[in-house]
Motif scaffolding. Structure first.
Motif, PDB file in Angstrom:
ATOM      1  N   HIS A 122     -54.423 -34.323 -16.400  1.00  0.00           N
ATOM      2  CA  HIS A 122     -53.052 -34.268 -17.180  1.00  0.00           C
ATOM      3  C   HIS A 122     -52.279 -34.060 -15.992  1.00  0.00           C
ATOM      4  O   HIS A 122     -51.503 -32.831 -15.791  1.00  0.00           O
ATOM      5  CB  HIS A 122     -52.966 -32.964 -18.796  1.00  0.00           C
ATOM      6  CG  HIS A 122     -53.684 -33.210 -19.510  1.00  0.00           C
ATOM      7  ND1 HIS A 122     -53.823 -34.191 -20.192  1.00  0.00           N
ATOM      8  CD2 HIS A 122     -55.090 -32.854 -19.189  1.00  0.00           C
ATOM      9  CE1 HIS A 122     -55.275 -34.030 -21.078  1.00  0.00           C
ATOM     10  NE2 HIS A 122     -55.939 -32.981 -20.334  1.00  0.00           N
ATOM     11  N   GLY A 148     -64.723 -31.341 -27.867  1.00  0.00           N
ATOM     12  CA  GLY A 148     -64.792 -32.101 -26.669  1.00  0.00           C
ATOM     13  C   GLY A 148     -66.176 -32.564 -26.996  1.00  0.00           C
ATOM     14  O   GLY A 148     -67.130 -31.376 -27.257  1.00  0.00           O
ATOM     15  N   TRP A 155     -57.074 -26.132 -29.957  1.00  0.00           N
ATOM     16  CA  TRP A 155     -57.461 -26.897 -28.841  1.00  0.00           C
ATOM     17  C   TRP A 155     -58.793 -28.143 -30.182  1.00  0.00           C
ATOM     18  O   TRP A 155     -58.265 -27.955 -31.387  1.00  0.00           O
ATOM     19  CB  TRP A 155     -58.968 -25.779 -29.048  1.00  0.00           C
ATOM     20  CG  TRP A 155     -59.777 -25.037 -29.930  1.00  0.00           C
ATOM     21  CD1 TRP A 155     -58.972 -23.987 -30.754  1.00  0.00           C
ATOM     22  CD2 TRP A 155     -61.302 -25.557 -31.095  1.00  0.00           C
ATOM     23  NE1 TRP A 155     -59.880 -24.036 -31.730  1.00  0.00           N
ATOM     24  CE2 TRP A 155     -60.659 -24.360 -32.069  1.00  0.00           C
ATOM     25  CE3 TRP A 155     -61.575 -26.469 -30.049  1.00  0.00           C
ATOM     26  CZ2 TRP A 155     -62.245 -24.813 -32.585  1.00  0.00           C
ATOM     27  CZ3 TRP A 155     -62.970 -26.316 -31.266  1.00  0.00           C
ATOM     28  CH2 TRP A 155     -62.778 -25.876 -32.405  1.00  0.00           C
ATOM     29  N   THR A 156     -59.060 -28.652 -29.152  1.00  0.00           N
ATOM     30  CA  THR A 156     -59.769 -30.046 -29.506  1.00  0.00           C
ATOM     31  C   THR A 156     -61.849 -29.870 -29.308  1.00  0.00           C
ATOM     32  O   THR A 156     -61.705 -29.422 -28.258  1.00  0.00           O
ATOM     33  CB  THR A 156     -59.339 -31.437 -29.615  1.00  0.00           C
ATOM     34  OG1 THR A 156     -59.222 -31.007 -27.642  1.00  0.00           O
ATOM     35  CG2 THR A 156     -57.797 -31.253 -29.968  1.00  0.00           C
ATOM     36  N   ILE A 162     -59.730 -31.501 -17.243  1.00  0.00           N
ATOM     37  CA  ILE A 162     -61.047 -30.708 -18.303  1.00  0.00           C
ATOM     38  C   ILE A 162     -62.272 -31.701 -17.639  1.00  0.00           C
ATOM     39  O   ILE A 162     -62.057 -32.765 -17.525  1.00  0.00           O
ATOM     40  CB  ILE A 162     -61.179 -31.424 -19.724  1.00  0.00           C
ATOM     41  CG1 ILE A 162     -59.294 -30.318 -20.264  1.00  0.00           C
ATOM     42  CG2 ILE A 162     -62.149 -30.599 -20.456  1.00  0.00           C
ATOM     43  CD1 ILE A 162     -59.024 -30.936 -21.159  1.00  0.00           C
ATOM     44  N   HIS A 205     -62.023 -28.935 -25.309  1.00  0.00           N
ATOM     45  CA  HIS A 205     -60.648 -28.674 -25.096  1.00  0.00           C
ATOM     46  C   HIS A 205     -59.842 -28.008 -25.194  1.00  0.00           C
ATOM     47  O   HIS A 205     -59.511 -28.009 -26.450  1.00  0.00           O
ATOM     48  CB  HIS A 205     -60.554 -30.702 -24.632  1.00  0.00           C
ATOM     49  CG  HIS A 205     -61.888 -31.340 -24.564  1.00  0.00           C
ATOM     50  ND1 HIS A 205     -61.083 -32.878 -24.446  1.00  0.00           N
ATOM     51  CD2 HIS A 205     -62.935 -31.036 -24.043  1.00  0.00           C
ATOM     52  CE1 HIS A 205     -62.968 -32.790 -23.199  1.00  0.00           C
ATOM     53  NE2 HIS A 205     -63.809 -31.973 -23.752  1.00  0.00           N
ATOM     54  N   HIS A 248     -54.950 -28.522 -17.035  1.00  0.00           N
ATOM     55  CA  HIS A 248     -54.806 -29.831 -15.691  1.00  0.00           C
ATOM     56  C   HIS A 248     -55.460 -30.687 -15.662  1.00  0.00           C
ATOM     57  O   HIS A 248     -55.147 -32.159 -15.551  1.00  0.00           O
ATOM     58  CB  HIS A 248     -53.642 -29.771 -14.990  1.00  0.00           C
ATOM     59  CG  HIS A 248     -54.689 -28.307 -14.481  1.00  0.00           C
ATOM     60  ND1 HIS A 248     -54.727 -29.383 -12.912  1.00  0.00           N
ATOM     61  CD2 HIS A 248     -54.861 -27.537 -13.019  1.00  0.00           C
ATOM     62  CE1 HIS A 248     -55.636 -28.784 -12.117  1.00  0.00           C
ATOM     63  NE2 HIS A 248     -56.009 -27.484 -12.267  1.00  0.00           N
ATOM     64  N   ARG A 307     -56.165 -28.170 -24.314  1.00  0.00           N
ATOM     65  CA  ARG A 307     -55.432 -29.588 -23.519  1.00  0.00           C
ATOM     66  C   ARG A 307     -54.323 -29.227 -22.838  1.00  0.00           C
ATOM     67  O   ARG A 307     -53.518 -29.730 -21.912  1.00  0.00           O
ATOM     68  CB  ARG A 307     -55.398 -30.724 -23.842  1.00  0.00           C
ATOM     69  CG  ARG A 307     -56.639 -31.534 -24.266  1.00  0.00           C
ATOM     70  CD  ARG A 307     -56.903 -33.263 -24.508  1.00  0.00           C
ATOM     71  NE  ARG A 307     -57.503 -33.787 -25.504  1.00  0.00           N
ATOM     72  CZ  ARG A 307     -57.924 -34.548 -24.355  1.00  0.00           C
ATOM     73  NH1 ARG A 307     -57.292 -34.061 -22.981  1.00  0.00           N
ATOM     74  NH2 ARG A 307     -59.008 -34.537 -24.433  1.00  0.00           N
ATOM     75  N   GLU A 308     -53.399 -28.065 -24.100  1.00  0.00           N
ATOM     76  CA  GLU A 308     -52.020 -27.466 -23.983  1.00  0.00           C
ATOM     77  C   GLU A 308     -52.124 -26.325 -22.395  1.00  0.00           C
ATOM     78  O   GLU A 308     -51.333 -26.323 -21.815  1.00  0.00           O
ATOM     79  CB  GLU A 308     -51.758 -26.844 -24.943  1.00  0.00           C
ATOM     80  CG  GLU A 308     -51.295 -27.771 -25.853  1.00  0.00           C
ATOM     81  CD  GLU A 308     -50.918 -27.057 -26.833  1.00  0.00           C
ATOM     82  OE1 GLU A 308     -50.410 -25.893 -27.153  1.00  0.00           O
ATOM     83  OE2 GLU A 308     -50.461 -28.296 -28.182  1.00  0.00           O
ATOM     84  N   ALA A 319     -60.435 -35.806 -17.853  1.00  0.00           N
ATOM     85  CA  ALA A 319     -59.394 -36.238 -18.065  1.00  0.00           C
ATOM     86  C   ALA A 319     -58.875 -35.662 -16.899  1.00  0.00           C
ATOM     87  O   ALA A 319     -59.056 -34.033 -16.833  1.00  0.00           O
ATOM     88  CB  ALA A 319     -59.270 -35.647 -19.123  1.00  0.00           C
ATOM     89  N   ASN A 348     -62.218 -25.906 -18.837  1.00  0.00           N
ATOM     90  CA  ASN A 348     -60.986 -26.149 -18.683  1.00  0.00           C
ATOM     91  C   ASN A 348     -60.005 -25.723 -17.659  1.00  0.00           C
ATOM     92  O   ASN A 348     -59.748 -24.542 -17.166  1.00  0.00           O
ATOM     93  CB  ASN A 348     -60.745 -25.908 -19.912  1.00  0.00           C
ATOM     94  CG  ASN A 348     -61.156 -26.356 -21.410  1.00  0.00           C
ATOM     95  OD1 ASN A 348     -60.945 -27.168 -21.717  1.00  0.00           O
ATOM     96  ND2 ASN A 348     -62.198 -26.022 -21.829  1.00  0.00           N
TER      97      ASN A 348
END
Length: 165
Positions: free
Chosen positions: A147, A107, A104-105, A120, A112, A118, A114-115, A145, A78
């Motif tokens: 962001h 992955g 987190w989620t 992953i 991940h 920028h 995500r917040e 990914a 991350n």
């Protein structure tokens, strides 16, 4: 003709001071192990190859996150954005239940953030090399990914900084 160099090496404190002068991006490397999320802050990450797409991370040999990565055979890198200093500090601390303090989620490589990230990269472990106090883990990137809109978080001179501009 080869030069001969003294067999002495610089002291650990001298080496740390030298490397503090080399700023780098900041990542939280994560893995799942039997449903339990693990993670640690890492600034020793770099790309190795484009084909196959490979990066490396250097992790402390005694790290429970490293143990989870080796058991699972996968991890997520991350790459933190400039507003994620608190997340970097949390995952570099000895605080327990770190994942209870961030969103987190799951992955495919590992959790991940995500917040806080920028970008992953999800990686499968392709090779591990011993490097003294740390192990070098090579990860073949199988998913990624981005962001957009976030500048990277940097670490150098023993402090966190936002990418300028």
């Amino acid at each position: 003709m080869t030069e001969s160099f003294a067999s002495d090496v610089v002291a650990p404190g001298t080496f740390r001071s030298l490397m503090a002068e080399f700023p780098s991006g900041v990542a939280v490397v994560t893995a799942m192990d039997d449903g339990v999320p693990w993670g640690m802050t890492c600034s020793s990450l770099c790309s190795v190859s484009v084909s196959p797409p490979t990066l490396l991370v250097c992790l402390r040999a005694q790290s429970p996150t490293l143990s989870a990565i080796l058991r699972r055979g996968a991890f997520a890198a991350n790459l933190l954005h400039g507003g994620a200093r608190e997340v970097a500090e949390l995952f570099s601390s000895s605080a327990s239940a770190r994942f209870d303090r961030v969103r987190w989620t799951a992955g495919p490589g590992g959790p991940h953030l995500r917040e806080a990230a920028h970008a992953i990269a999800d990686c499968r472990v392709s090779r591990v090399e011993d490097a003294g106090t740390h192990l070098v883990v090579f990860g073949e990137v199988f998913d990624s990914a981005r962001h957009d809109g976030h500048a990277p978080l940097l670490y150098g001179r023993r402090g966190y900084h936002r990418w300028p501009g």
